[in-house]
Motif scaffolding. Structure first.
Motif, mmCIF file in Angstrom:
data_model
loop_
_atom_site.group_PDB
_atom_site.id
_atom_site.type_symbol
_atom_site.label_atom_id
_atom_site.label_comp_id
_atom_site.label_asym_id
_atom_site.label_seq_id
_atom_site.Cartn_x
_atom_site.Cartn_y
_atom_site.Cartn_z
ATOM 1 N N ASP A 107 -14.786 21.502 15.191
ATOM 2 C CA ASP A 107 -13.357 21.605 15.477
ATOM 3 C C ASP A 107 -12.821 22.912 14.885
ATOM 4 O O ASP A 107 -13.468 23.528 14.035
ATOM 5 C CB ASP A 107 -12.588 20.368 15.005
ATOM 6 C CG ASP A 107 -12.542 20.197 13.500
ATOM 7 O OD1 ASP A 107 -12.428 21.201 12.772
ATOM 8 O OD2 ASP A 107 -12.603 19.054 13.045
ATOM 9 N N GLU A 124 -12.870 23.318 11.096
ATOM 10 C CA GLU A 124 -14.207 23.535 10.549
ATOM 11 C C GLU A 124 -14.665 24.976 10.777
ATOM 12 O O GLU A 124 -15.239 25.600 9.880
ATOM 13 C CB GLU A 124 -15.214 22.585 11.201
ATOM 14 C CG GLU A 124 -15.071 21.133 10.805
ATOM 15 C CD GLU A 124 -16.042 20.260 11.581
ATOM 16 O OE1 GLU A 124 -17.223 20.221 11.200
ATOM 17 O OE2 GLU A 124 -15.605 19.648 12.570
ATOM 18 N N VAL A 145 -15.260 23.646 20.764
ATOM 19 C CA VAL A 145 -14.436 22.742 19.968
ATOM 20 C C VAL A 145 -14.742 21.272 20.257
ATOM 21 O O VAL A 145 -14.355 20.401 19.484
ATOM 22 C CB VAL A 145 -12.921 23.011 20.152
ATOM 23 C CG1 VAL A 145 -12.567 24.401 19.645
ATOM 24 C CG2 VAL A 145 -12.496 22.834 21.590
ATOM 25 N N SER A 146 -15.444 21.009 21.360
ATOM 26 C CA SER A 146 -15.778 19.628 21.693
ATOM 27 C C SER A 146 -16.935 19.603 22.689
ATOM 28 O O SER A 146 -17.212 20.612 23.348
ATOM 29 C CB SER A 146 -14.577 18.904 22.317
ATOM 30 O OG SER A 146 -14.279 19.463 23.578
ATOM 31 N N ARG A 198 -19.937 14.871 10.012
ATOM 32 C CA ARG A 198 -18.759 15.549 10.531
ATOM 33 C C ARG A 198 -17.540 14.694 10.271
ATOM 34 O O ARG A 198 -17.557 13.496 10.464
ATOM 35 C CB ARG A 198 -18.904 15.768 12.039
ATOM 36 C CG ARG A 198 -17.764 16.556 12.598
ATOM 37 C CD ARG A 198 -18.103 17.000 14.019
ATOM 38 N NE ARG A 198 -16.969 17.691 14.542
ATOM 39 C CZ ARG A 198 -16.148 17.180 15.460
ATOM 40 N NH1 ARG A 198 -16.385 16.010 15.975
ATOM 41 N NH2 ARG A 198 -15.121 17.849 15.880
#
Length: 132
Positions: free
Chosen positions: A10, A13, A38-39, A120
């Motif tokens: 993300d 992070e 990001v995903s 995570r």
């Protein structure tokens, strides 16, 4: 050709990691991903079936312009332009100028996703129970 190693993190992070590296608190290893999404959804969107087909066409047909790529793929030039900009940002392709024309060139012929399943931080959510 080469392999592009990608990871999922993300934005918080990624920012924290970048700051640790900048402060010298962390040193990236050669095996670390060089592109970050990001995903998993954003990864899947960039490498959707139509986009992978476009990358195959770029590699095999070697179009000499965006117009040629639009003709080969049947996609609108404006749609291609947005997709190619995103792919440039992730290091999948580059654009080479030949006179007034811009031609897409594939940089990597393979992508490897590194995805940690544990460790995570998860977004905070209200815990649900069976009786709620």
């Amino acid at each position: 050709m080469t392999t592009l190693k990608v990871g999922i993190a993300d934005p918080e992070e990624m920012k924290a990691r970048t700051l640790r590296i900048a402060r010298g608190e962390e040193k990236p290893s050669p095996g670390d991903p060089s592109a970050w999404f990001v995903s998993t959804e954003s990864f899947a969107k960039i490498l959707s079936a139509p986009n992978r087909e476009m990358l195959r066409i770029i590699a095999q047909e070697k179009p000499d312009s965006l117009d040629a790529l639009a003709t080969l793929t049947g996609r609108q030039k404006s749609n291609l332009s947005r997709t190619l900009k995103a792919m440039i940002g992730y290091g999948l392709i580059r654009m080479e100028r030949d006179g007034r024309k811009l031609a897409p060139k594939l940089i990597h012929d393979r992508v490897v996703l590194e995805l940690a399943l544990t460790g995570r931080r998860q977004p905070s959510r209200r815990k649900e129970t069976d009786h709620e």
